[in-house]
Design an enzyme around this catalytic site. Structure first.
Site, PDB file in Angstrom:
ATOM      1  N   ASP A  67     -34.175  32.857  52.142  1.00 52.56           N
ATOM      2  CA  ASP A  67     -34.054  33.755  50.990  1.00 52.56           C
ATOM      3  C   ASP A  67     -32.813  33.443  50.155  1.00 52.56           C
ATOM      4  O   ASP A  67     -32.026  32.559  50.511  1.00 52.56           O
ATOM      5  CB  ASP A  67     -34.050  35.229  51.449  1.00 52.56           C
ATOM      6  CG  ASP A  67     -33.028  35.495  52.556  1.00 52.56           C
ATOM      7  OD1 ASP A  67     -32.247  34.584  52.889  1.00 52.56           O
ATOM      8  OD2 ASP A  67     -33.019  36.610  53.081  1.00 52.56           O
ATOM      9  N   ASN A 135     -31.547  48.356  57.094  1.00 50.54           N
ATOM     10  CA  ASN A 135     -32.762  49.131  56.798  1.00 50.54           C
ATOM     11  C   ASN A 135     -33.988  48.491  57.454  1.00 50.54           C
ATOM     12  O   ASN A 135     -35.123  48.817  57.120  1.00 50.54           O
ATOM     13  CB  ASN A 135     -32.982  49.232  55.277  1.00 50.54           C
ATOM     14  CG  ASN A 135     -33.056  47.861  54.625  1.00 50.54           C
ATOM     15  OD1 ASN A 135     -32.943  46.837  55.305  1.00 50.54           O
ATOM     16  ND2 ASN A 135     -33.255  47.821  53.316  1.00 50.54           N
ATOM     17  N   HIS A 137     -34.763  45.312  57.222  1.00 50.17           N
ATOM     18  CA  HIS A 137     -35.348  44.174  56.486  1.00 50.17           C
ATOM     19  C   HIS A 137     -35.231  42.864  57.273  1.00 50.17           C
ATOM     20  O   HIS A 137     -34.352  42.702  58.121  1.00 50.17           O
ATOM     21  CB  HIS A 137     -34.746  44.031  55.078  1.00 50.17           C
ATOM     22  CG  HIS A 137     -33.350  43.519  54.992  1.00 50.17           C
ATOM     23  ND1 HIS A 137     -32.507  43.822  53.949  1.00 50.17           N
ATOM     24  CD2 HIS A 137     -32.615  42.692  55.800  1.00 50.17           C
ATOM     25  CE1 HIS A 137     -31.340  43.217  54.119  1.00 50.17           C
ATOM     26  NE2 HIS A 137     -31.377  42.526  55.233  1.00 50.17           N
ATOM     27  N   GLU A 142     -37.945  44.089  52.063  1.00 53.92           N
ATOM     28  CA  GLU A 142     -37.395  45.438  52.174  1.00 53.92           C
ATOM     29  C   GLU A 142     -38.489  46.412  52.632  1.00 53.92           C
ATOM     30  O   GLU A 142     -39.686  46.090  52.569  1.00 53.92           O
ATOM     31  CB  GLU A 142     -36.847  45.863  50.801  1.00 53.92           C
ATOM     32  CG  GLU A 142     -35.669  45.014  50.300  1.00 53.92           C
ATOM     33  CD  GLU A 142     -34.330  45.385  50.942  1.00 53.92           C
ATOM     34  OE1 GLU A 142     -34.202  45.264  52.177  1.00 53.92           O
ATOM     35  OE2 GLU A 142     -33.411  45.764  50.199  1.00 53.92           O
TER      36      GLU A 142
HETATM   37  C1  F6R Z   1     -29.947  36.591  54.905  1.00 50.36           C
HETATM   38  C2  F6R Z   1     -31.082  37.410  55.385  1.00 50.36           C
HETATM   39  C3  F6R Z   1     -30.834  38.833  55.742  1.00 50.36           C
HETATM   40  C4  F6R Z   1     -29.907  38.926  56.956  1.00 50.36           C
HETATM   41  C5  F6R Z   1     -29.672  40.380  57.381  1.00 50.36           C
HETATM   42  C6  F6R Z   1     -28.612  40.476  58.468  1.00 50.36           C
HETATM   43  O1  F6R Z   1     -30.374  35.291  54.584  1.00 50.36           O
HETATM   44  O2  F6R Z   1     -32.182  36.951  55.443  1.00 50.36           O
HETATM   45  O3  F6R Z   1     -32.043  39.472  56.001  1.00 50.36           O
HETATM   46  O4  F6R Z   1     -30.480  38.227  58.024  1.00 50.36           O
HETATM   47  O5  F6R Z   1     -29.284  41.149  56.296  1.00 50.36           O
HETATM   48  O6  F6R Z   1     -27.390  39.991  57.992  1.00 50.36           O
HETATM   49  P1  F6R Z   1     -26.140  39.757  58.967  1.00 50.36           P
HETATM   50  O7  F6R Z   1     -26.524  38.663  59.887  1.00 50.36           O
HETATM   51  O8  F6R Z   1     -24.997  39.377  58.052  1.00 50.36           O
HETATM   52  O9  F6R Z   1     -25.921  41.054  59.665  1.00 50.36           O
END
Ligand code: F6R
Length: 240
Positions: A67, A135, A137, A142
């Site tokens: 992403d 959340n 995701h 989302e």
């Molecule tokens: C980022 C992504 C997000 C993260 C998630 C957790 O490329 O795909 O979904 O994996 O927000 O982020 P961290 O690892 O920083 O807690």
């Protein structure tokens, strides 16, 4: 779906790096799709160390970035592009033909999605490594996004924009993300979700024990026949 609990972030990162390494040894043409973020950083570091030490062939593998924040230039240190380049692509010396990242400066993001859909549909994904947001995701899928989605542009929830500030040195306007959709997570041959720290305990409980549905995207892990959740004991503290 399985859940493996390791003592700490170092332990889970080492475990995950070994899975990627084994997959690459078994299949040099591995198609690896990964999230960025704080959770997989140590996994990337250990993977690079192991690949260099064991002189593993990376010339046939393909990397796909999960992403990106819409509108951020690739040299922004908080962008996924920057993260992938510095944690994996440059240290592993992957050629531009070996990796696929969303170009979020493109005027036509719909076309970017179609390009990535075409890459995934022609190559398939062997191994997908994801994180989990506060959340629930996965990527920028989302809450409420259908599980059947392919690549798409997502309006980000307030919590994603707030938590996302941690990646940037100064306050950064975040509004939308572009992401690989959950249809491709389900079609990946293997999916690993990583989570560490007490702050992730509640979302890990919901992902593993909560109802499966779009209200909590990470619940999709329960339905993947080759899905693995790797956490530290703190992140697992509400499911033990
Ligand atoms: C980022 C992504 C997000 C993260 C998630 C957790 O490329 O795909 O979904 O994996 O927000 O982020 P961290 O690892 O920083 O807690």
């Amino acid at each position: 779906m399985k859940h493996i609990i390791l003592n700490n972030h170092e332990g889970m990162s080492d475990y995950c790096a070994n899975i990627i390494l084994d997959s690459l040894n078994q299949n040099p043409a591995l198609v690896l799709c990964m999230a960025s973020g704080h959770t997989p950083t140590r996994t990337c570091e250990l993977l690079v160390e192991k690949i260099q030490k064991e002189k593993v062939d990376t010339t046939k593998m393909t990397f796909i970035g999960l992403d990106e924040w819409v509108g951020l230039p690739p040299d922004n240190e908080g962008s996924c592009h920057y993260y992938f380049q510095h944690h994996l692509l440059l240290p592993l010396g992957l050629k531009p033909t070996q990796f696929h990242l969303f170009d979020v400066l493109s005027e036509d993001l719909h076309k970017e999605c179609e390009k990535m859909n075409a890459v995934i549909e022609s190559k398939g994904i062997d191994l997908m490594i994801v994180g989990i947001g506060m959340n629930g995701h996965i990527g920028f899928n989302e809450p409420g996004i259908p599980f059947s989605n392919k690549c798409h542009v997502a309006k980000l929830e307030e919590i994603t924009k707030e938590v996302g500030q941690k990646y940037f040195s100064g306050e950064t306007k975040l509004d939308k993300g572009i992401t690989i959709g959950l249809q491709y997570l389900m079609q990946s041959k293997q999916v690993i979700l990583l989570a560490n720290g007490l702050k992730k305990a509640a979302v890990i409980k919901e992902a593993i024990k909560g109802p499966v549905g779009t209200a909590f995207p990470a619940s999709i892990m329960q339905t993947h026949s080759n899905g693995l959740i790797i956490t530290c004991s703190e992140a697992a503290s509400l499911v033990q």
